[in-house]
Design an enzyme around this catalytic site. Structure first.
Site, PDB file in Angstrom:
ATOM      1  N   ASN A  16       0.861  -1.190   0.000  1.00  0.00           N
ATOM      2  CA  ASN A  16       0.000   0.000   0.000  1.00  0.00           C
ATOM      3  C   ASN A  16       0.893   1.236   0.000  1.00  0.00           C
ATOM      4  OD1 ASN A  16      -1.841   2.014   0.512  1.00  0.00           O
ATOM      5  ND2 ASN A  16      -2.339   1.340   2.598  1.00  0.00           N
ATOM      6  N   LYS A  18       0.053   4.300  -0.309  1.00  0.00           N
ATOM      7  CA  LYS A  18      -0.598   5.488   0.271  1.00  0.00           C
ATOM      8  C   LYS A  18      -0.371   6.705  -0.645  1.00  0.00           C
ATOM      9  CE  LYS A  18      -0.241   3.347   4.742  1.00  0.00           C
ATOM     10  NZ  LYS A  18      -0.210   3.479   6.184  1.00  0.00           N
ATOM     11  N   HIS A 106      -9.686   1.181   4.910  1.00  0.00           N
ATOM     12  CA  HIS A 106      -8.404   1.384   5.610  1.00  0.00           C
ATOM     13  C   HIS A 106      -8.636   2.355   6.768  1.00  0.00           C
ATOM     14  CE1 HIS A 106      -4.315   2.642   6.480  1.00  0.00           C
ATOM     15  NE2 HIS A 106      -3.910   1.550   5.851  1.00  0.00           N
ATOM     16  N   GLU A 108      -7.007   4.775   7.793  1.00  0.00           N
ATOM     17  CA  GLU A 108      -6.783   6.193   7.466  1.00  0.00           C
ATOM     18  C   GLU A 108      -8.018   6.785   6.780  1.00  0.00           C
ATOM     19  OE1 GLU A 108      -2.974   5.669   5.528  1.00  0.00           O
ATOM     20  OE2 GLU A 108      -2.103   5.190   7.480  1.00  0.00           O
ATOM     21  N   GLU A 178      -5.209  -4.731  10.881  1.00  0.00           N
ATOM     22  CA  GLU A 178      -4.189  -3.695  11.061  1.00  0.00           C
ATOM     23  C   GLU A 178      -4.492  -2.912  12.334  1.00  0.00           C
ATOM     24  OE1 GLU A 178      -2.215  -2.591   7.098  1.00  0.00           O
ATOM     25  OE2 GLU A 178      -3.989  -1.363   7.290  1.00  0.00           O
ATOM     26  N   GLY A 184       2.485   2.615  10.657  1.00  0.00           N
ATOM     27  CA  GLY A 184       3.434   3.705  10.447  1.00  0.00           C
ATOM     28  C   GLY A 184       4.162   4.142  11.714  1.00  0.00           C
ATOM     29  N   SER A 224       3.513  -1.705  10.279  1.00  0.00           N
ATOM     30  CA  SER A 224       4.972  -1.646  10.457  1.00  0.00           C
ATOM     31  C   SER A 224       5.686  -2.952  10.085  1.00  0.00           C
ATOM     32  CB  SER A 224       5.325  -1.220  11.886  1.00  0.00           C
ATOM     33  OG  SER A 224       4.862   0.097  12.123  1.00  0.00           O
TER      34      SER A 224
HETATM   35  P1  PGA Z   1       2.839   0.598   7.543  1.00  0.00           P
HETATM   36  O1  PGA Z   1       1.369   0.724   6.901  1.00  0.00           O
HETATM   37  O2  PGA Z   1       3.398  -0.720   7.044  1.00  0.00           O
HETATM   38  O3  PGA Z   1       3.585   1.770   7.026  1.00  0.00           O
HETATM   39  O4  PGA Z   1       2.666   0.573   9.015  1.00  0.00           O
HETATM   40  C1  PGA Z   1       0.494  -0.375   6.787  1.00  0.00           C
HETATM   41  C2  PGA Z   1      -0.840   0.058   6.231  1.00  0.00           C
HETATM   42  O5  PGA Z   1      -1.371   1.084   6.664  1.00  0.00           O
HETATM   43  O6  PGA Z   1      -1.406  -0.606   5.357  1.00  0.00           O
END
Ligand code: PGA
Length: 263
Positions: A16, A18, A106, A108, A178, A184, A224
């Protein structure tokens, strides 16, 4: 419920991106993956990249002209087919670009853009209706976990997303667990917590849709994940793959994760 052997489900590794990478950088990332991954490696694992909308056409062109066996994914869409929805993209538009997988719900999108459980459900139906595979994201906040509510929160997200969704759709889908506090942040869930949650999710799906559907659906871990920690999740019998954010932006690093996901 007894853990089902993950051997029957092909692993799924998703990157992903983003809001990162111009279309020039996107092409370079795919070229780096092409230099690192063989056809054989891509036969054994399903690999998806989820670039921003503005990169999709360029990435599609490279994947098709080079016959590179990575699937194209999107990060989001709106559930309507067309109309006065300024700034939105429909599932039909994505499927015409050969997008195969779409991330739905997601955290976010839920937290920053107010995506509700009902919109998540409608989007999931609409994505599947356009012939693509939804990847439903679920996960709890740190507060939920500290108050031991994580199972209830995640189960409720699954239940609301699958309300009146047919088993033929659910069986082909993936769910990405997640934990929001792990995205992140550099903190991952422990392998045990991720594994336990994958079991809880599969149990919930079994309650709603029956055993066969629960056994065929793929459950991913995200938050992460990187080249160094991915194996601990991949080795777990309840986890069928990974949703990788930051560590998927570099084609070589993402390929290293794909290599570790070979069975
Ligand atoms: P990250 O993001 O690996 O940077 O923690 C994962 C995600 O949000 O899909």
């Amino acid at each position: 419920m007894e853990p089902v052997s993950a051997n029957v489900r092909k692993r799924l590794i998703c990157g992903n991106w983003k809001m990162n990478h111009t279309h020039f950088e996107a092409v370079k990332t795919i070229q780096d993956m092409m230099a690192s991954l063989s056809d054989e490696e891509l036969m054994r694992v399903d690999v998806v990249v989820h670039p921003p909308f503005t990169d999709l056409r360029s990435v599609q062109t490279v994947l098709e002209t080079e016959r590179f066996g990575v699937f194209l994914g999107a990060q989001h869409c709106y559930f309507e087919e067309k109309g006065a929805f300024t700034g939105e993209i429909s599932p039909m538009m994505l499927s015409k670009l050969s997008v195969s997988y779409v991330i739905v719900g997601h955290s976010e999108r839920r937290q920053l853009f107010g995506q509700s459980d009902e919109i998540v459900r409608k989007t999931l139906l609409s994505v599947a209706g356009s012939g693509m595979t939804p990847i439903l994201c679920v996960g709890e906040t740190l507060l939920d976990r500290e108050s031991s509510q994580q199972n209830d929160i995640v189960c409720s997200q699954v239940e609301k997303a699958f309300n009146k969704v047919s088993s033929s759709i659910v069986s082909k889908m993936a769910i990405a667990y997640e934990p929001i506090w792990a995205i992140g942040t550099g903190k991952t869930a422990t392998k045990e917590d991720a594994s336990e949650m994958a079991l809880v999710i599969r149990d919930k799906v079994e309650q709603i849709q029956g055993r066969e559907v629960a056994d065929s659906l793929r459950i991913l871990y995200g938050g992460s994940v990187n080249e160094d920690n991915c194996l601990s999740f991949l080795r777990d019998v309840n986890i069928d793959g990974l949703l990788v954010g930051g560590a998927s932006l570099d084609g070589k690093k993402f390929s290293a994760i794909v290599k570790k996901a070979q069975k």
